[in-house]
Motif scaffolding. Structure first.
Motif, mmCIF file in Angstrom:
data_model
loop_
_atom_site.group_PDB
_atom_site.id
_atom_site.type_symbol
_atom_site.label_atom_id
_atom_site.label_comp_id
_atom_site.label_asym_id
_atom_site.label_seq_id
_atom_site.Cartn_x
_atom_site.Cartn_y
_atom_site.Cartn_z
ATOM 1 N N ASP A 85 0.809 -1.219 0.000
ATOM 2 C CA ASP A 85 0.000 0.000 0.000
ATOM 3 C C ASP A 85 0.840 1.267 0.000
ATOM 4 O O ASP A 85 0.379 2.319 -0.406
ATOM 5 C CB ASP A 85 -0.898 0.027 1.239
ATOM 6 C CG ASP A 85 -1.836 -1.158 1.281
ATOM 7 O OD1 ASP A 85 -2.834 -1.125 0.549
ATOM 8 O OD2 ASP A 85 -1.556 -2.119 2.022
ATOM 9 N N ILE A 86 2.059 1.156 0.506
ATOM 10 C CA ILE A 86 2.850 2.381 0.719
ATOM 11 C C ILE A 86 3.972 2.485 -0.310
ATOM 12 O O ILE A 86 4.807 1.586 -0.429
ATOM 13 C CB ILE A 86 3.453 2.382 2.137
ATOM 14 C CG1 ILE A 86 2.348 2.155 3.177
ATOM 15 C CG2 ILE A 86 4.200 3.683 2.416
ATOM 16 C CD1 ILE A 86 2.877 1.906 4.577
ATOM 17 N N ALA A 87 3.978 3.595 -1.044
ATOM 18 C CA ALA A 87 5.060 3.848 -2.010
ATOM 19 C C ALA A 87 6.012 4.914 -1.478
ATOM 20 O O ALA A 87 7.156 4.987 -1.888
ATOM 21 C CB ALA A 87 4.487 4.298 -3.343
ATOM 22 N N LYS A 88 5.478 5.741 -0.580
ATOM 23 C CA LYS A 88 6.298 6.829 -0.024
ATOM 24 C C LYS A 88 5.699 7.208 1.321
ATOM 25 O O LYS A 88 4.507 6.961 1.569
ATOM 26 C CB LYS A 88 6.329 8.015 -0.989
ATOM 27 C CG LYS A 88 4.960 8.465 -1.450
ATOM 28 C CD LYS A 88 5.075 9.472 -2.577
ATOM 29 C CE LYS A 88 3.745 10.067 -2.973
ATOM 30 N NZ LYS A 88 2.740 9.105 -3.461
ATOM 31 N N TRP A 89 6.509 7.817 2.160
ATOM 32 C CA TRP A 89 6.034 8.084 3.523
ATOM 33 C C TRP A 89 4.828 9.016 3.525
ATOM 34 O O TRP A 89 3.995 8.957 4.415
ATOM 35 C CB TRP A 89 7.158 8.633 4.400
ATOM 36 C CG TRP A 89 8.394 7.771 4.365
ATOM 37 C CD1 TRP A 89 9.674 8.205 4.285
ATOM 38 C CD2 TRP A 89 8.475 6.327 4.413
ATOM 39 N NE1 TRP A 89 10.549 7.142 4.263
ATOM 40 C CE2 TRP A 89 9.844 5.980 4.331
ATOM 41 C CE3 TRP A 89 7.536 5.300 4.499
ATOM 42 C CZ2 TRP A 89 10.288 4.658 4.344
ATOM 43 C CZ3 TRP A 89 7.976 3.976 4.499
ATOM 44 C CH2 TRP A 89 9.318 3.667 4.424
ATOM 45 N N SER A 90 4.725 9.866 2.519
ATOM 46 C CA SER A 90 3.563 10.761 2.502
ATOM 47 C C SER A 90 2.258 10.011 2.202
ATOM 48 O O SER A 90 1.183 10.586 2.283
ATOM 49 C CB SER A 90 3.776 11.905 1.507
ATOM 50 O OG SER A 90 4.153 11.391 0.243
ATOM 51 N N ASP A 91 2.340 8.721 1.871
ATOM 52 C CA ASP A 91 1.113 7.915 1.710
ATOM 53 C C ASP A 91 0.575 7.467 3.073
ATOM 54 O O ASP A 91 -0.582 7.060 3.185
ATOM 55 C CB ASP A 91 1.394 6.629 0.899
ATOM 56 C CG ASP A 91 1.725 6.912 -0.549
ATOM 57 O OD1 ASP A 91 1.411 8.023 -1.015
ATOM 58 O OD2 ASP A 91 2.304 6.020 -1.211
ATOM 59 N N ILE A 92 1.432 7.498 4.083
ATOM 60 C CA ILE A 92 1.046 6.890 5.366
ATOM 61 C C ILE A 92 -0.110 7.605 6.070
ATOM 62 O O ILE A 92 -1.031 6.935 6.550
ATOM 63 C CB ILE A 92 2.279 6.744 6.292
ATOM 64 C CG1 ILE A 92 3.226 5.705 5.671
ATOM 65 C CG2 ILE A 92 1.870 6.331 7.700
ATOM 66 C CD1 ILE A 92 4.452 5.397 6.511
ATOM 67 N N PRO A 93 -0.126 8.938 6.146
ATOM 68 C CA PRO A 93 -1.229 9.580 6.870
ATOM 69 C C PRO A 93 -2.591 9.097 6.380
ATOM 70 O O PRO A 93 -3.474 8.784 7.184
ATOM 71 C CB PRO A 93 -1.017 11.071 6.588
ATOM 72 C CG PRO A 93 0.450 11.203 6.354
ATOM 73 C CD PRO A 93 0.857 9.926 5.665
ATOM 74 N N GLU A 94 -2.754 9.012 5.073
ATOM 75 C CA GLU A 94 -4.024 8.555 4.511
ATOM 76 C C GLU A 94 -4.218 7.052 4.784
ATOM 77 O O GLU A 94 -5.296 6.612 5.166
ATOM 78 C CB GLU A 94 -4.008 8.873 3.003
ATOM 79 C CG GLU A 94 -4.926 8.070 2.113
ATOM 80 C CD GLU A 94 -6.388 8.432 2.270
ATOM 81 O OE1 GLU A 94 -6.673 9.444 2.936
ATOM 82 O OE2 GLU A 94 -7.231 7.666 1.744
#
Ligand code: GLU
Length: 552
Positions: free
Chosen positions: A420-429
């Motif tokens: 699900d995660i490609a970059k750390w900025s994906d984590i909040p969502e």
């Protein structure tokens, strides 16, 4: 003409000879085949993705052969100098594991036996070689004014060979007295090469990326030293790469056209030329065509973009290798857990037309990299990122770092981890529903689930859910409640006889999932339930129930 006298007149303060520098900067003692490469930026402070790409390949080329990679700062144009630029550029490289063995290793800090590595500190060296060329009658002072040069430029518009050569090289054969006269008048001069080239001559070389290239030989009397005594790129390139004992020059392919000048310079200077590898620019697809990745138009052209977005460095380096060598992905499939340093980069496999930047591919590569990381690693890297770029996420993490790590561990560290995660900025969502502060309820249902069924399911689940259950028991309870709400725990059975049921166990799960997370697709619901904790689970079910009761 007494060339020695002329040289002395032009460079009175130079008392060294090329031999002095040759001795000071001897051949490197490296193993046979070791490559010496370099990054030679102008200190603009902007690190383009293309720079990182070339640097990484250059760096690996040196490392693969136990060679040396160094940084030389090309700061002869003091007007373009930007304060703090070197620090920014070196930091940009070090993020991706590129730490120079020697050269400029920090702002104003040089390391290594071939110093100085700032071109602005090498004036005496360039002038020694310039003086020596004058002594040999291979270079001369040119007093043409900018206006004269402009006139020549306009007069040459329809000529196929431009520049100062042949009849245009007006000061090539001045006598000593004439030169003295110009100097006495205080006229500015540049030092020009007395090109030995002819219009019939050919320049042939083997580019390590492009293969054999043949071009017309250089006939231009190019400028070696500008009127302030500072060298041009051409001259500095020859002197520096020779004295720093560079074996492989990897640089942008905008320099290909200048290779005839460079090879001629190496020849007149008596230097062995390096091998050249001209790297095509990184391209981007646009409106069905291709164009260069642009500093002005594309945020991803800037190397800091990747850190800001939270792409781990491993993802970026992996991606760059896919751009550099098309066989990298095959190698990766066979060597899944091998350190990327073990991949032998092959210059011959690099694109001649320019590798195509593709965000979708980078995203894909990065998901594969991140899905293999441990939860601890994902937590610590994303926490570092959040502290700099996303204080909201950092704050959520800080409520309970163990819980945060456990959340990131859902469906991780197993054989088929989720991607699900490609970059750390994906984590909040990605984790928003795990925190009350960021949970956004959404009660839309899919499949056979209806509000009426949801009311029945949630009322039942509210009473039966027990956070002490293990996964099998928990799921067992969900299956067990199917019948009492008019569903079947058996999806096959439902398919055979859909009229007989309101839904199946999948629909029951969807209802619970939507109530707890606001989504129809999430990682493992059992783990989510456990990490939400009894209070949140009850509260969210109650809220969902009142919503569906109204709707039903
Ligand atoms: N300073 C030159 C540039 O930035 C370096 C080219 C080279 O690597 O020789 O284009």
């Amino acid at each position: 003409m007494d060339y020695n006298a002329l040289a002395q007149k032009l460079f009175p303060e130079i008392d060294k000879t090329p031999d002095y520098w040759e001795e000071k900067y001897p051949q490197r003692e490296l193993r046979e085949g070791a490559r010496v490469t370099r990054f030679a930026p102008s200190p603009t402070g902007f690190l383009h993705f293309g720079n990182l790409f070339t640097c990484l390949v250059s760096y690996k080329t040196a490392k693969d052969t136990d060679g040396v990679f160094y940084v030389r700062v090309e700061d002869t144009d003091q007007k373009r100098k930007v304060e703090g630029a070197i620090e920014v550029m070196l930091k940009g490289l070090s993020v991706y594991g590129i730490v120079p063995d020697e050269g400029v290793v920090a702002e104003d800090t040089e390391k290594g036996d071939y110093a100085p590595y700032y071109q602005s500190r090498r004036k005496e060296i360039y002038q020694t070689y310039a003086k020596s060329l004058v002594e040999q009658g291979l270079a001369y002072p040119c007093f043409m004014t900018p206006e004269e040069l402009d006139e020549i430029r306009s007069a040459q518009e329809s000529e196929s060979i431009k520049g100062i050569w042949g009849k245009w090289a007006k000061h090539r054969d001045l006598t000593f007295d004439e030169i003295e006269e110009h100097l006495k008048n205080g006229e500015q001069w540049t030092l020009r090469l007395k090109s030995p080239g002819s219009t019939e001559g050919k320049c042939r070389f083997d580019d390590l990326i492009r293969g054999k290239i043949e071009m017309p030989e250089n006939v231009q009397d190019v400028v070696l030293l500008k009127s302030d005594g500072i060298p041009t790129y051409h001259f500095a390139h020859a002197v520096d790469d020779h004295l720093m004992r560079t074996t492989h020059v990897m640089r942008g392919d905008e320099w290909i056209a200048s290779v005839p000048i460079h090879l001629q310079l190496f020849r007149v200077l008596g230097f062995k030329p390096p091998k050249y590898a001209h790297v095509a620019p990184i391209m981007k697809e646009e409106n069905g065509g291709k164009r260069k990745l642009s500093k002005r138009k594309d945020p991803e052209a800037k190397v800091t973009y990747y850190a800001e977005q939270g792409f781990p460095k491993e993802s970026v380096t992996e991606y760059i290798m896919t751009l550099a060598n098309s066989n990298f992905e095959d190698w990766r499939r066979v060597n899944q857990n091998e350190n990327i340093d073990k991949f032998p980069v092959n210059l011959k496999k690099m694109s001649v037309s320019g590798a195509l930047f593709d965000m979708v591919k980078l995203t894909d590569v990065s998901k594969n990299v991140i899905c293999k990381m441990s939860a601890e690693k994902v937590f610590s890297l994303s926490y570092e990122w959040a502290k700099e770029y996303c204080s909201e996420l950092a704050k959520l993490y800080e409520q309970d770092t163990e819980r945060a790590t456990a959340i990131l561990n859902i469906d991780r560290e197993n054989k088929k981890p989720r991607k699900d995660i490609a970059k750390w900025s994906d984590i909040p969502e990605y984790i928003s529903y795990m925190y009350d502060e960021t949970f956004v309820p959404c009660y839309e249902l899919t499949g056979n689930a209806t509000p009426a069924l949801a009311v029945k399911v949630l009322e039942k689940y509210k009473d039966t859910v027990n956070l002490d259950d293990d996964k099998d028991t928990w799921f067992g309870r969900i299956k067990d409640m199917c019948e009492s709400v008019g569903c079947t725990p058996n999806v096959k059975e439902f398919k055979q006889n859909p009229e007989a049921f309101e839904g199946h166990v999948g629909d029951v799960s969807t209802i619970i999932r939507v109530a707890l997370t606001g989504r129809t697709n999430t990682p493992d619901l059992y783990s989510i339930t456990a990490l939400l904790g009894a209070d949140r689970v009850q509260k969210r079910i109650d809220n969902a129930l009142s919503h569906y009761k109204e709707e039903a």
